[in-house]
Scaffold this motif. Structure first.
Motif, PDB file in Angstrom:
ATOM      1  N   HIS A 110       2.119  61.240  -5.974  1.00 27.34           N
ATOM      2  CA  HIS A 110       2.479  59.978  -5.328  1.00 27.34           C
ATOM      3  C   HIS A 110       1.729  59.843  -3.995  1.00 27.34           C
ATOM      4  O   HIS A 110       1.175  58.788  -3.688  1.00 27.34           O
ATOM      5  N   ARG A 137       2.794  67.625 -15.268  1.00 28.90           N
ATOM      6  CA  ARG A 137       3.527  66.634 -14.470  1.00 28.90           C
ATOM      7  C   ARG A 137       2.588  65.869 -13.540  1.00 28.90           C
ATOM      8  O   ARG A 137       2.695  64.638 -13.416  1.00 28.90           O
ATOM      9  N   PHE A 167       0.445  63.221 -15.328  1.00 27.10           N
ATOM     10  CA  PHE A 167       1.314  62.123 -15.791  1.00 27.10           C
ATOM     11  C   PHE A 167       1.639  61.171 -14.635  1.00 27.10           C
ATOM     12  O   PHE A 167       1.455  59.952 -14.735  1.00 27.10           O
ATOM     13  N   PHE A 168       2.111  61.749 -13.516  1.00 28.50           N
ATOM     14  CA  PHE A 168       2.529  60.872 -12.414  1.00 28.50           C
ATOM     15  C   PHE A 168       1.346  60.306 -11.633  1.00 28.50           C
ATOM     16  O   PHE A 168       1.464  59.231 -11.027  1.00 28.50           O
ATOM     17  N   VAL A 228      -1.405  59.209 -13.126  1.00 30.64           N
ATOM     18  CA  VAL A 228      -1.726  57.998 -13.895  1.00 30.64           C
ATOM     19  C   VAL A 228      -0.683  56.916 -13.607  1.00 30.64           C
ATOM     20  O   VAL A 228      -1.017  55.756 -13.352  1.00 30.64           O
ATOM     21  N   GLN A 229       0.599  57.309 -13.618  1.00 30.16           N
ATOM     22  CA  GLN A 229       1.654  56.314 -13.347  1.00 30.16           C
ATOM     23  C   GLN A 229       1.435  55.635 -11.995  1.00 30.16           C
ATOM     24  O   GLN A 229       1.514  54.410 -11.869  1.00 30.16           O
ATOM     25  N   GLN A 230       1.180  56.435 -10.962  1.00 29.47           N
ATOM     26  CA  GLN A 230       1.060  55.890  -9.613  1.00 29.47           C
ATOM     27  C   GLN A 230      -0.235  55.106  -9.404  1.00 29.47           C
ATOM     28  O   GLN A 230      -0.296  54.216  -8.562  1.00 29.47           O
ATOM     29  N   MET A 234      -1.700  53.378 -11.820  1.00 25.55           N
ATOM     30  CA  MET A 234      -1.801  52.299 -12.818  1.00 25.55           C
ATOM     31  C   MET A 234      -2.166  50.933 -12.230  1.00 25.55           C
ATOM     32  O   MET A 234      -2.998  50.232 -12.795  1.00 25.55           O
ATOM     33  N   HIS A 287      -0.466  58.918 -25.904  1.00 26.46           N
ATOM     34  CA  HIS A 287       0.527  57.949 -25.427  1.00 26.46           C
ATOM     35  C   HIS A 287      -0.004  57.125 -24.256  1.00 26.46           C
ATOM     36  O   HIS A 287       0.276  55.920 -24.170  1.00 26.46           O
ATOM     37  N   LEU A 288      -0.773  57.740 -23.375  1.00 23.48           N
ATOM     38  CA  LEU A 288      -1.344  56.985 -22.252  1.00 23.48           C
ATOM     39  C   LEU A 288      -2.381  55.995 -22.767  1.00 23.48           C
ATOM     40  O   LEU A 288      -2.456  54.848 -22.296  1.00 23.48           O
ATOM     41  N   ALA A 326      -0.577  53.100 -24.209  1.00 21.82           N
ATOM     42  CA  ALA A 326       0.100  52.281 -23.197  1.00 21.82           C
ATOM     43  C   ALA A 326      -0.891  51.469 -22.352  1.00 21.82           C
ATOM     44  O   ALA A 326      -0.574  50.360 -21.929  1.00 21.82           O
ATOM     45  N   LEU A 327      -2.079  52.017 -22.115  1.00 16.90           N
ATOM     46  CA  LEU A 327      -3.004  51.357 -21.191  1.00 16.90           C
ATOM     47  C   LEU A 327      -4.090  50.552 -21.900  1.00 16.90           C
ATOM     48  O   LEU A 327      -4.875  49.860 -21.243  1.00 16.90           O
TER      49      LEU A 327
END
Ligand SMILES: NC(=O)c1ccc[n+]([C@@H]2O[C@H](COP(=O)([O-])OP(=O)(O)OC[C@H]3O[C@@H](n4cnc5c(N)ncnc54)[C@H](OP(=O)(O)O)[C@@H]3O)[C@@H](O)[C@H]2O)c1
Length: 248
Positions: free
Chosen positions: A72, A118, A121-122, A124-126, A128, A168-169, A172-173
């Motif tokens: 983050h 982890r 994953f986060f 990519v999430q942050q 996005m 999955h990424l 989703a993207l």
């Protein structure tokens, strides 16, 4: 190759090994490169200096990706430097721990999953909101995810998780035009696989492979750079084996 001119790239774990070679390759291809590191600032400085000396643009950026909020805070700082758009994310930073089943501790296991699964994953999430049509994400898998090599069960499981994340990424993207892939190296001569520099380690490595030499970080960086580029614009959701034909 100058296929990444005008693009922005973040390479995690770019101070050493495969990440270092990838940052240099992306810089040569014309990208502005954010050279992430954890603690080895001098090594990151030398990567930045090498990219700039070759006429490119680069900046170092530190974050501990074992910490729960590491991805983050890294994402916040990436946004502050490059603004609204990130074209290439190479989630390369990783740790390994060789140990038998009996000797693997809960702490070893949790550290491996924190840094190797982890964090990507986060991250990519942050990131996005900054990934746009044409952006490419490349994760680092491993031969260990598909074959039993060494005493690496916990590490191997993290790389199996990376292969699953890629599927999955990418799904989703995809609608945003963002591609997500992984490369899966075999043994590469870096600090992580320093055994490959011993005679016994080299013999073991060559016994696994169809091609009879020990891989260097540049062998992996060129595949990552390909996946990051528009030359790979119809490839997503894949893990590309880059292992000299290991365990065929
Ligand atoms: N080498 C191989 O044989 C091999 C084979 C298959 C897959 N891989 C994968 O390829 C990737 C790169 O491996 P490598 O061999 O180049 O590794 P390496 O030479 O050991 O370098 C590891 C990099 O990750 C960073 N890092 C380590 N712990 C971190 C943390 N807690 N937070 C943030 N960054 C951290 C290090 O930063 P500092 O320099 O600041 O410590 C360094 O830049 C890894 O994902 C690895 O699993 C490697």
């Amino acid at each position: 190759m100058n296929g990444l001119v005008g693009k922005t790239a973040l390479v995690t774990g770019a101070s050493r090994g495969i990440g270092r070679a990838t940052a240099l390759a992306l810089g040569r291809a014309g990208a502005q490169v954010l050279v992430h590191y954890s603690s080895n600032e001098a090594a990151a400085d030398s990567v930045v200096a090498e990219i700039i000396a070759a006429g490119g643009q680069a900046q170092k950026i530190a974050a501990d990706l074992r910490a729960a909020d590491g991805p983050h805070s890294l994402a916040r700082r990436v946004r502050a430097i490059v603004g609204g758009r990130l074209d290439v994310l190479v989630a390369n930073a990783g740790i390994a721990h060789a140990a038998s089943l009996e000797d693997t501790t809960v702490e070893n296991f949790d550290d491996l999953f924190a840094v190797n699964v982890r964090a990507p994953f986060f991250l990519v999430q942050q990131l996005m909101p900054m990934l746009c049509k044409g952006s490419s994400v490349v994760l680092l898998s491993s031969l260990a995810a598909r074959a039993s090599v060494g005493e690496l069960a916990a590490y191997a499981a993290t790389k199996g998780a990376v292969d699953t994340l890629v599927l999955h990424l990418a799904a989703a993207l995809g609608e945003r035009g963002v591609r997500v892939n992984a490369v899966a190296p075999g043994v590469v001569a870096t600090d992580m696989s320093s055994f490959a520099t011993t005679e016994a380690g080299r013999d073991y490595t060559l016994s696994l492979q169809a091609l009879k030499r020990v891989a260097q970080p540049d062998d992996i960086a060129s595949a990552v750079t390909f996946l990051a580029s528009d030359n790979a614009n119809w490839i997503t959701g894949d893990t590309l084996r880059v292992d000299g034909g290991s365990k065929l």
